[in-house]
Enzyme design. Structure first.
Site, PDB file in Angstrom:
ATOM      1  CG  HIS A  76      -2.062  -0.932   1.108  1.00  0.00           C
ATOM      2  ND1 HIS A  76      -3.193  -0.825   1.852  1.00  0.00           N
ATOM      3  CD2 HIS A  76      -2.249  -1.999   0.300  1.00  0.00           C
ATOM      4  CE1 HIS A  76      -4.037  -1.792   1.518  1.00  0.00           C
ATOM      5  NE2 HIS A  76      -3.471  -2.519   0.587  1.00  0.00           N
ATOM      6  CE1 TYR A 204      -6.925   3.957  10.587  1.00  0.00           C
ATOM      7  CE2 TYR A 204      -5.926   4.124   8.417  1.00  0.00           C
ATOM      8  CZ  TYR A 204      -5.931   3.612   9.709  1.00  0.00           C
ATOM      9  OH  TYR A 204      -4.927   2.768  10.104  1.00  0.00           O
ATOM     10  N   PRO A 296      -5.678  -0.138  18.134  1.00  0.00           N
ATOM     11  CG  PRO A 296      -7.349  -1.574  17.374  1.00  0.00           C
ATOM     12  CD  PRO A 296      -6.888  -0.838  18.585  1.00  0.00           C
ATOM     13  CE  LYS A 300       2.796   3.039  13.564  1.00  0.00           C
ATOM     14  NZ  LYS A 300       3.366   2.711  12.285  1.00  0.00           N
ATOM     15  CE1 TYR A 388      -1.954   4.086   9.248  1.00  0.00           C
ATOM     16  CE2 TYR A 388      -0.628   2.592   7.918  1.00  0.00           C
ATOM     17  CZ  TYR A 388      -1.817   2.905   8.560  1.00  0.00           C
ATOM     18  OH  TYR A 388      -2.867   2.022   8.502  1.00  0.00           O
TER      19      TYR A 388
HETATM   20  C1  LIG Z   1      -8.008  -9.424  19.926  1.00  0.00           C
HETATM   21  C2  LIG Z   1      -6.888  -8.605  19.320  1.00  0.00           C
HETATM   22  C3  LIG Z   1      -7.078  -7.974  18.100  1.00  0.00           C
HETATM   23  C4  LIG Z   1      -6.058  -7.195  17.564  1.00  0.00           C
HETATM   24  N1  LIG Z   1      -6.283  -6.560  16.382  1.00  0.00           N
HETATM   25  C5  LIG Z   1      -5.328  -5.782  15.876  1.00  0.00           C
HETATM   26  C6  LIG Z   1      -5.538  -5.099  14.665  1.00  0.00           C
HETATM   27  O1  LIG Z   1      -6.602  -5.206  14.057  1.00  0.00           O
HETATM   28  N2  LIG Z   1      -4.533  -4.307  14.190  1.00  0.00           N
HETATM   29  C7  LIG Z   1      -3.341  -4.179  14.876  1.00  0.00           C
HETATM   30  O2  LIG Z   1      -2.448  -3.458  14.407  1.00  0.00           O
HETATM   31  N3  LIG Z   1      -3.104  -4.830  15.999  1.00  0.00           N
HETATM   32  C8  LIG Z   1      -4.066  -5.614  16.520  1.00  0.00           C
HETATM   33  N4  LIG Z   1      -3.835  -6.262  17.678  1.00  0.00           N
HETATM   34  C9  LIG Z   1      -2.524  -6.101  18.310  1.00  0.00           C
HETATM   35  C10 LIG Z   1      -1.475  -7.105  17.807  1.00  0.00           C
HETATM   36  O3  LIG Z   1      -2.101  -8.261  17.345  1.00  0.00           O
HETATM   37  C11 LIG Z   1      -0.515  -7.398  18.960  1.00  0.00           C
HETATM   38  O4  LIG Z   1       0.105  -6.175  19.309  1.00  0.00           O
HETATM   39  C12 LIG Z   1       0.539  -8.446  18.638  1.00  0.00           C
HETATM   40  O5  LIG Z   1      -0.063  -9.713  18.580  1.00  0.00           O
HETATM   41  C13 LIG Z   1       1.652  -8.440  19.696  1.00  0.00           C
HETATM   42  O6  LIG Z   1       2.476  -9.550  19.551  1.00  0.00           O
HETATM   43  P1  LIG Z   1       3.078 -10.288  20.835  1.00  0.00           P
HETATM   44  O7  LIG Z   1       3.891 -11.400  20.313  1.00  0.00           O
HETATM   45  O8  LIG Z   1       3.672  -9.290  21.732  1.00  0.00           O
HETATM   46  O9  LIG Z   1       1.814 -10.851  21.633  1.00  0.00           O
HETATM   47  P2  LIG Z   1       0.767 -11.966  21.234  1.00  0.00           P
HETATM   48  O10 LIG Z   1       0.531 -11.983  19.775  1.00  0.00           O
HETATM   49  O11 LIG Z   1      -0.410 -11.776  22.130  1.00  0.00           O
HETATM   50  O12 LIG Z   1       1.506 -13.322  21.588  1.00  0.00           O
HETATM   51  C14 LIG Z   1       1.646 -13.794  22.914  1.00  0.00           C
HETATM   52  C15 LIG Z   1       1.669 -15.299  22.885  1.00  0.00           C
HETATM   53  O13 LIG Z   1       1.880 -15.788  24.195  1.00  0.00           O
HETATM   54  C16 LIG Z   1       0.999 -16.848  24.453  1.00  0.00           C
HETATM   55  N5  LIG Z   1       0.812 -16.968  25.906  1.00  0.00           N
HETATM   56  C17 LIG Z   1       0.035 -16.224  26.719  1.00  0.00           C
HETATM   57  N6  LIG Z   1       0.164 -16.628  27.976  1.00  0.00           N
HETATM   58  C18 LIG Z   1       1.048 -17.647  27.981  1.00  0.00           C
HETATM   59  C19 LIG Z   1       1.588 -18.493  28.983  1.00  0.00           C
HETATM   60  N7  LIG Z   1       1.213 -18.363  30.252  1.00  0.00           N
HETATM   61  N8  LIG Z   1       2.472 -19.435  28.636  1.00  0.00           N
HETATM   62  C20 LIG Z   1       2.862 -19.588  27.342  1.00  0.00           C
HETATM   63  N9  LIG Z   1       2.378 -18.808  26.336  1.00  0.00           N
HETATM   64  C21 LIG Z   1       1.491 -17.856  26.654  1.00  0.00           C
HETATM   65  C22 LIG Z   1      -0.251 -16.477  23.692  1.00  0.00           C
HETATM   66  O14 LIG Z   1      -1.089 -17.584  23.428  1.00  0.00           O
HETATM   67  C23 LIG Z   1       0.344 -15.882  22.427  1.00  0.00           C
HETATM   68  O15 LIG Z   1       0.557 -16.848  21.428  1.00  0.00           O
HETATM   69  C24 LIG Z   1      -4.834  -7.050  18.241  1.00  0.00           C
HETATM   70  C25 LIG Z   1      -4.635  -7.709  19.462  1.00  0.00           C
HETATM   71  C26 LIG Z   1      -5.649  -8.460  20.015  1.00  0.00           C
HETATM   72  C27 LIG Z   1      -5.412  -9.139  21.346  1.00  0.00           C
END
Ligand SMILES: Cc1cc2nc3c(=O)[nH]c(=O)nc-3n(C[C@H](O)[C@H](O)[C@H](O)COP(=O)(O)OP(=O)(O)OC[C@H]3O[C@@H](n4cnc5c(N)ncnc54)[C@H](O)[C@@H]3O)c2cc1C
Length: 396
Positions: A76, A204, A296, A300, A388
């Site tokens: 994009h 948006y 969201p 980011k 962005y």
């Molecule tokens: C419901 C939802 C919708 C979202 N939608 C958007 C969006 O539309 N646009 C956007 O930009 N961002 C969105 N986000 C934000 C983005 O997806 C997150 O910022 C991103 O996933 C962060 O990555 P992470 O690896 O830090 O955490 P996560 O992706 O949350 O990964 C953490 C991992 O740890 C695992 N875990 C948790 N507890 C334990 C434990 N006790 N033991 C072992 N493993 C564990 C989880 O299962 C998961 O796989 C969304 C987030 C959520 C929760």
């Protein structure tokens, strides 16, 4: 029964943060083990983010895990804003020389897992009762249960990549963390629909009825969001009501058609800004959503998780190779500088685009005036564009 193993870095969580960290460490020749409490199928199907910043894509390419992303993602070159019955476009490439890529988070996760396992990486799914021990000492451990067996994993460091609801942040003693928090008075109802996108870029929409976002995940799948009440019940939204409301809030000009289709996924996401600092306690390092979340609107969350671990991997490598502690000491401060930049951007986009119940005529007109300015001034639109597409990752 009990089993004991040892590694250099124990990574808790197989989301974007944990998986990218594992790949970076493996490339540096550092041993690590990932444990994840959900199933592989669950993490590979979890629909969340979809916008990849320029530096995120560059890092995934560098790690050799972007072959499918390069084939299937959509580039994009800009983004549109709809308000007051008009559409305005900000051209990222013109403003910054960079673009973003649209590719579902679950696809990024699938690619990272496939490559990790194909090269013999250690990754254990469906583990329970994960507990971290002794992080203030030199040899922390993680205990967990898997397949009815108690496991004990000894490590030099623990990476808490277990998301907002994980166990790592709460394991840090009360009083050691400073928490900064904003809960917004609305949520997003998001759907995935089998409907080919009408436009090549995100729209948006700031509308009197509330915010809406038109986006896509592939040439066949549209991703759409509606601002709803923070306590909204999904059952109250029939397919017809969702499409009707999207039709009202999204552009109505001749150049835009809202294509409908079967809704294959739906959910409500609360909107929150949160930062826990510092992102380190002894030999436990927090990364990604475990330490911070953003609303969201700025797209980011995933990118910030990748930015954190790009710093953490270098800090861990330097220490484990040479004993140089400087990177570990500076990790939190360096990450938090970018975290707060992104927090501001996400909060600002959220404030500029949503309907706030408390807005009176003055507040509403000021909001629309800001959108007008941002989408017409070269200086202001450049500021939006450079945030962005993603500011450069910090380097140690
Ligand atoms: C419901 C939802 C919708 C979202 N939608 C958007 C969006 O539309 N646009 C956007 O930009 N961002 C969105 N986000 C934000 C983005 O997806 C997150 O910022 C991103 O996933 C962060 O990555 P992470 O690896 O830090 O955490 P996560 O992706 O949350 O990964 C953490 C991992 O740890 C695992 N875990 C948790 N507890 C334990 C434990 N006790 N033991 C072992 N493993 C564990 C989880 O299962 C998961 O796989 C969304 C987030 C959520 C929760």
């Amino acid at each position: 029964m009990e089993s004991t193993a040892a590694t250099e870095v124990a990574i808790i969580g197989a989301g974007p943060a944990g998986l990218v960290l594992a790949h970076l460490l493996r490339r540096a020749g550092i041993g690590c083990v990932i444990i994840e409490n959900r199933s592989r199928d669950h993490v590979e199907r979890r629909v969340r983010a979809g916008v990849l910043e320029h530096p995120t894509v560059a890092l995934l390419r560098d790690l050799g895990v972007a072959a499918r992303l390069d084939r299937e993602s959509m580039t994009h070159r800009g983004v549109e804003f709809a308000f007051r019955g008009e559409r305005r476009r900000i051209d990222f490439v013109e403003r910054t020389g960079k673009a973003i890529s649209v590719y579902g988070q679950q696809e990024v996760v699938k690619d990272l897992i496939a490559s990790w396992l194909a090269d013999g990486g250690a990754l254990f799914f469906e583990v329970d009762d994960v507990v971290v021990h002794g992080v203030e000492g030199a040899r922390p451990t993680v205990t967990y249960r898997a397949g009815g067996v108690e496991h004990r994993l000894e490590a030099a460091f623990i990476a808490g990549c277990d998301g907002f609801h994980g166990i790592c942040r709460p394991s840090i003693p009360a009083g050691r963390l400073t928490l900064a928090d904003r809960v917004y008075p609305f949520a997003w109802l998001g759907i995935l629909a089998e409907a080919p996108p009408t436009t090549d870029e995100l729209i948006y929409a700031n509308h009197d009825r509330g915010f809406a976002l038109y986006s896509m995940r592939s040439p066949q799948i549209t991703r759409l969001y509606l601002q709803v009440a923070p306590d909204e019940q999904l059952e109250r939204w029939s397919d017809d009501r969702i499409w009707d409301e999207l039709g009202r809030r999204l552009p109505t000009d001749a150049g835009f058609e809202l294509r409908t289709g079967p809704i294959i996924e739906r959910g409500i996401t609360p909107m929150r800004s949160f930062v826990a600092a510092p992102m380190r306690h002894g030999r436990l390092f927090l990364a990604g959503d475990a330490a911070h979340i953003v609303p969201p609107t700025g797209a980011k969350g995933l990118n910030l998780a990748v930015a954190d671990v790009s710093v953490l991997a270098v800090a861990l490598e330097r220490f484990l190779r040479t004993g140089d502690e400087d990177g570990l000491v500076r990790y939190s401060e360096l990450c938090l500088r970018r975290v707060w930049r992104v927090q501001h951007f996400s909060w600002w986009m959220t404030s500029m685009l949503h309907r706030f119940d408390e807005h009176d005529t003055f507040a509403r007109e000021v909001q629309l005036s800001e959108l007008d300015y941002v989408t017409s001034s070269e200086a202001a639109s450049t500021a939006l564009a450079e945030n962005y597409v993603g500011l450069p990752f910090a380097t140690l």
